[in-house]
Design a protein around this motif. Structure first.
Motif: not given
Length: 144
Positions: A51-52, A48, A18-19, A55, A11-12, A14-15
């Motif tokens: 969201a990061l 984004q 995305k950023v 996380l 997840s991290l 992916n975060g």
């Protein structure tokens, strides 16, 4: 909640990905001077980044430390992703500062330095007068 390092690491990563994609796109827009497009993508960038941030802050207490006192989310992949993010964020900051400086110069040229072509003051004869037209640094003439 049970801490699952593999899922959290994915997840991290992916975060961060995305950023970084958003920052790369914004940096390209800033390099080409497309400020309007940068402004339009601000809500997506904010989403984004938030969201990061979630996380990174979630499960911090539950994560604890792994073997050797190292945080379990700190893997070579997450360190590499964080370094990439840091590089892109620094470039983004520089490009944003340059865009802001350019806007300030433009505003100054339009608003501050755009004085009317008339001035008032004392002429060569000592009389108070108003002069219309472009100003010259040195002018020899009679104002009488």
């Amino acid at each position: 909640m049970i801490f699952q390092p593999d899922r959290k690491v994915a997840s991290l990563l992916n975060g961060f990905q995305k950023v970084c994609v958003v920052l790369e796109k914004e940096n390209e827009l800033l390099k080409t001077g497309r400020i309007r497009d940068v402004v339009d993508m601000l809500p997506h960038k904010r989403k984004q980044m938030e969201a990061l941030e979630r996380l990174l802050s979630s499960d911090r207490a539950d994560a604890g430390e792994g073997a050797g006192g190292k945080h379990p989310l700190m893997t070579p992949e997450t360190e590499k992703a964080a370094a990439r993010f840091g590089t892109l964020a620094r470039l983004n900051r520089t490009l944003l500062e340059n865009a802001i400086d350019a806007q300030h110069v433009l505003i100054r040229l339009i608003v501050v330095d755009n004085e009317p072509d008339s001035t008032t003051g004392y002429g060569a004869s000592g009389q108070y007068l108003t002069k219309n037209g472009p100003q010259m640094a040195l002018q020899v003439r009679s104002d009488a």
